[in-house]
Design a protein around this motif. Sequence first.
Motif, PDB file in Angstrom:
ATOM      1  N   VAL A  36      42.140  84.916 107.567  1.00  0.00           N
ATOM      2  CA  VAL A  36      42.609  83.953 108.994  1.00  0.00           C
ATOM      3  C   VAL A  36      42.150  84.831 109.915  1.00  0.00           C
ATOM      4  CG1 VAL A  36      45.019  83.681 109.689  1.00  0.00           C
ATOM      5  CG2 VAL A  36      44.780  82.914 107.667  1.00  0.00           C
ATOM      6  N   GLU A  37      41.835  86.107 109.743  1.00  0.00           N
ATOM      7  CA  GLU A  37      41.276  87.260 110.552  1.00  0.00           C
ATOM      8  C   GLU A  37      39.781  86.644 110.566  1.00  0.00           C
ATOM      9  OE1 GLU A  37      43.587  90.915 110.587  1.00  0.00           O
ATOM     10  OE2 GLU A  37      43.740  89.234 111.612  1.00  0.00           O
ATOM     11  N   ASN A  38      39.121  86.142 110.198  1.00  0.00           N
ATOM     12  CA  ASN A  38      37.605  86.166 110.669  1.00  0.00           C
ATOM     13  C   ASN A  38      37.963  85.031 111.991  1.00  0.00           C
ATOM     14  OD1 ASN A  38      36.588  88.542 109.036  1.00  0.00           O
ATOM     15  ND2 ASN A  38      36.642  87.117 107.148  1.00  0.00           N
ATOM     16  N   ARG A  39      38.110  83.922 110.848  1.00  0.00           N
ATOM     17  CA  ARG A  39      38.896  82.860 111.896  1.00  0.00           C
ATOM     18  C   ARG A  39      38.952  83.154 112.578  1.00  0.00           C
ATOM     19  NH1 ARG A  39      35.789  78.822 113.574  1.00  0.00           N
ATOM     20  NH2 ARG A  39      37.933  77.023 114.760  1.00  0.00           N
ATOM     21  N   LEU A  40      40.013  84.076 113.517  1.00  0.00           N
ATOM     22  CA  LEU A  40      41.213  83.949 114.468  1.00  0.00           C
ATOM     23  C   LEU A  40      39.542  85.024 115.285  1.00  0.00           C
ATOM     24  CD1 LEU A  40      44.046  85.097 113.538  1.00  0.00           C
ATOM     25  CD2 LEU A  40      43.867  83.834 115.247  1.00  0.00           C
ATOM     26  N   SER A  41      39.435  85.859 114.990  1.00  0.00           N
ATOM     27  CA  SER A  41      37.977  86.401 114.963  1.00  0.00           C
ATOM     28  C   SER A  41      37.048  85.778 115.589  1.00  0.00           C
ATOM     29  CB  SER A  41      36.945  87.678 114.414  1.00  0.00           C
ATOM     30  OG  SER A  41      36.478  88.268 114.959  1.00  0.00           O
ATOM     31  N   TYR A  42      36.495  84.624 115.389  1.00  0.00           N
ATOM     32  CA  TYR A  42      35.283  83.500 115.848  1.00  0.00           C
ATOM     33  C   TYR A  42      35.681  82.875 117.317  1.00  0.00           C
ATOM     34  CZ  TYR A  42      32.946  79.559 115.381  1.00  0.00           C
ATOM     35  OH  TYR A  42      32.616  78.214 115.786  1.00  0.00           O
ATOM     36  N   ALA A  81      37.678  72.986 130.099  1.00  0.00           N
ATOM     37  CA  ALA A  81      38.997  73.705 129.262  1.00  0.00           C
ATOM     38  C   ALA A  81      39.522  72.837 128.279  1.00  0.00           C
ATOM     39  CB  ALA A  81      39.465  73.034 131.191  1.00  0.00           C
ATOM     40  N   GLU A  82      38.496  71.230 128.136  1.00  0.00           N
ATOM     41  CA  GLU A  82      39.334  71.387 126.848  1.00  0.00           C
ATOM     42  C   GLU A  82      38.726  71.198 125.727  1.00  0.00           C
ATOM     43  OE1 GLU A  82      38.631  66.567 124.527  1.00  0.00           O
ATOM     44  OE2 GLU A  82      37.600  66.612 126.740  1.00  0.00           O
ATOM     45  N   LYS A  83      37.523  72.165 125.298  1.00  0.00           N
ATOM     46  CA  LYS A  83      37.926  72.587 124.206  1.00  0.00           C
ATOM     47  C   LYS A  83      38.137  74.244 124.623  1.00  0.00           C
ATOM     48  CE  LYS A  83      34.032  74.650 121.230  1.00  0.00           C
ATOM     49  NZ  LYS A  83      32.353  75.583 122.038  1.00  0.00           N
ATOM     50  N   TYR A  84      38.254  74.739 125.848  1.00  0.00           N
ATOM     51  CA  TYR A  84      39.215  76.106 125.423  1.00  0.00           C
ATOM     52  C   TYR A  84      40.847  75.682 124.835  1.00  0.00           C
ATOM     53  CZ  TYR A  84      41.562  79.884 127.239  1.00  0.00           C
ATOM     54  OH  TYR A  84      41.115  81.849 127.883  1.00  0.00           O
ATOM     55  N   MET A  85      41.219  74.691 125.549  1.00  0.00           N
ATOM     56  CA  MET A  85      42.690  74.180 125.075  1.00  0.00           C
ATOM     57  C   MET A  85      43.145  74.209 123.787  1.00  0.00           C
ATOM     58  SD  MET A  85      44.349  74.822 127.527  1.00  0.00           S
ATOM     59  CE  MET A  85      46.011  74.230 126.897  1.00  0.00           C
ATOM     60  N   GLU A 113      44.825  75.866 117.803  1.00  0.00           N
ATOM     61  CA  GLU A 113      43.966  77.029 116.878  1.00  0.00           C
ATOM     62  C   GLU A 113      44.596  78.248 116.421  1.00  0.00           C
ATOM     63  OE1 GLU A 113      40.123  77.242 113.848  1.00  0.00           O
ATOM     64  OE2 GLU A 113      40.078  75.318 115.577  1.00  0.00           O
ATOM     65  N   MET A 114      44.417  78.885 117.662  1.00  0.00           N
ATOM     66  CA  MET A 114      44.599  80.216 117.294  1.00  0.00           C
ATOM     67  C   MET A 114      45.622  80.118 117.757  1.00  0.00           C
ATOM     68  SD  MET A 114      44.351  83.483 120.393  1.00  0.00           S
ATOM     69  CE  MET A 114      42.395  83.982 119.196  1.00  0.00           C
ATOM     70  N   GLN A 115      47.140  79.299 117.984  1.00  0.00           N
ATOM     71  CA  GLN A 115      48.532  79.958 117.767  1.00  0.00           C
ATOM     72  C   GLN A 115      48.756  79.232 115.971  1.00  0.00           C
ATOM     73  OE1 GLN A 115      49.958  76.724 120.920  1.00  0.00           O
ATOM     74  NE2 GLN A 115      50.116  78.674 122.138  1.00  0.00           N
ATOM     75  N   GLN A 116      48.000  78.168 115.568  1.00  0.00           N
ATOM     76  CA  GLN A 116      48.208  78.115 114.465  1.00  0.00           C
ATOM     77  C   GLN A 116      48.368  78.930 113.213  1.00  0.00           C
ATOM     78  OE1 GLN A 116      46.916  74.131 114.078  1.00  0.00           O
ATOM     79  NE2 GLN A 116      48.350  73.024 114.829  1.00  0.00           N
TER      80      GLN A 116
END
Length: 696
Positions: free
Chosen positions: A651-657, A669-673, A678-681
């Motif tokens: 999870v830590e590595n995915r958040l960093s990515y 904007a679409e990709k950013y949202m 995903e970051m919140q989950q």
Amino acid sequence: MIDRLTIERIKEAADIVDVVSEFVSLKRSGSNYKGLCPFHNDRTPSFYVSPTRGTCHCFTCGEGGDSVGFLMKHEQLTYPEALRWLANRYGIEIEEKQLTDEQRKQQTEREGMFIANNWAADYYTDILHNDVDGRAVGMQYFRQRGFRDDIINKFRLGFAPADRYAMPRKAKEKGYNLSFLEQTGLCYKDNKGELVDRFSGRAMFPWISVSGNVVAFGGRVLDQRTKGVNQKYVNSPDSPIYHKDHELYGIYQAKKAIGKEDFVFMVEGYTDVISMHQCGIENVVANSGTALSVHQIHLLHRFTSNIVLLYDGDDAGIHAALRGTDMLLAEGMNVKVLLLPDGDDPDSFARKHTADDFRKYVEEHQTDFIEFKTRVMLQGVTDPIKRSEAINSIVKSVSMITDQIVRATYIKECSSRLGISEQILLTTMNNFISNYRDEKRKEEERNNRALQRGEQLSVQQPQQPIPNTQSSAPQNDSYDEIPPEVFLPPEAFSKPSEGETQPSVAVQSTSGTPTQGRGLGSALSVQDLLIQFIIKYGEQVILDNVETDEGQTISLNVAQVAQIDLANDNLTFANPLHTQILEEAVAHSGEEGFKTERYFRLHADYEISQLAIKLTEEPVQLTKTYQMKFEPERLKGKLEHLLLDVRFEFVENRLSYIRQEMGLCSGDAEKYMTLIGEMQQLQKLRMKIAKMLGRA
């Protein structure tokens, strides 16, 4: 190729203390042994050997491993070569499988050169004993020197026939690669392009390395040709397997005696060494007339810190004794000097005396280097300038001693001998020490600048790579540079759009940057810790009465539970060796008496065996009273914790990515949202795992 069962037999038979003692003088330290590390310039013993675990480890530079790994590093052998070395030592027969054409190509040139040299030594020995000219000329010379048959055989002495083409012709008949004869310096090409024996018509003295391989030869011209000849000896030139300033003649035959006596005689020539052995003095080596090098001193220092320079008493002998003193002192050796009576060299003196007489003479006449240097340099000197120069030279030698107390003792003695104030001598000595340190610092700076220029040059003009003759062992204990994309589960990634490259995410060690020589515990990532746990306890059953889909009841061990748990979430190790270890641990689980740690430490794959040794090596050997006992429930709890750690790292590595991606797509904007969602989950998942681990 050597089969797995034979490899296990070799590794089990190898006594780590016995093997390391071939190259390092060891002393018992509790249940272990210790000595000076052969992999760096060790001044105090930091190299420990554990007979119970069958491993060695340096607590300064971090080098170590089992018997095979030690030989590979020390002797620059390939994995198969190290195994053959051990098999030969312990009388284990190897039945190798037929090599493919590709595998034959991979046979190293280094191995070929050793084979060529060893064959040549046997060839010259055979000529000495069985050829007419060999017996009439070569054997006659050795008999005149008074050498017995057992000594001739001990040093593998031989004779090269006068026919310059005989040896290369015989090598060709036997099917040897002739290019190796040229590379080792045994032969050279004449003006017609034909190989010629460099040593034809000479008595042969093989140079045998500390490991027992013939690395070079010395050949002495005989008969009437010695009259008027300035250079009676011809030596092998430097080659990929021989550097003269790295080797000492007689070290192989002397190393055990040096360790036993705890001192070594240094002489000049081949016959000096051989005659002293015949006299019964075996702790002797020769540098063969060349100036001592740091490499040679380091080689001796592994076996002893005490050296006696033994030379004849003429001007040349005195000069030779003075020449190497300062370097020996600078490397921490205790130096004594023994000059033989006029007209005698170690060879002639040994032939006239028994071993007891020789030792008695040594005890009565060897002198401390200060006494020797004072006597030689000041005897009869009345000129104040020359006397001042001599005293400065003596004080400079004292300044080379690394031990402060010994230095102070010598300064006091010099003051008494020379009639000069101790304070003046101390000031002079400190100036020498300061100048020496400045020179060392400047030398390091020059080397660093040269290295930087060399690195820059290699970028601008790539050089031809040097073939790697060793198995590729893991070099970084923390595996911080392993490919992260294998480590993360496939569903953790949002698929990049067509043509887009997904950036790498570094897998960081949970314990920070590894520190060389501090052991693995402070540098392991959670992957390493998990695979370490599997190697140590993989066969231990932690779940009983587990019901399968077919209604059967089974038991599961640590390795099986780990594999099932990771597979449920489609998680994969980054390091392929980790994956192989887990798969093999599970595959062999049903075998009676299977122990994961023993299996992987003795594994036929060198990389896996070395990784297993590193991951299971303990800094100290605990007694049974203090060894931890893991019950199934404790093992189960520890495994569950490690598996949660693995998920937390995912999870830590995915958040960093994701954070990297968000910085690159501010205009989309679409990709950013999508990334925000995903970051919140992932942050919620991270918090959940952290609570389970007790970190929140």
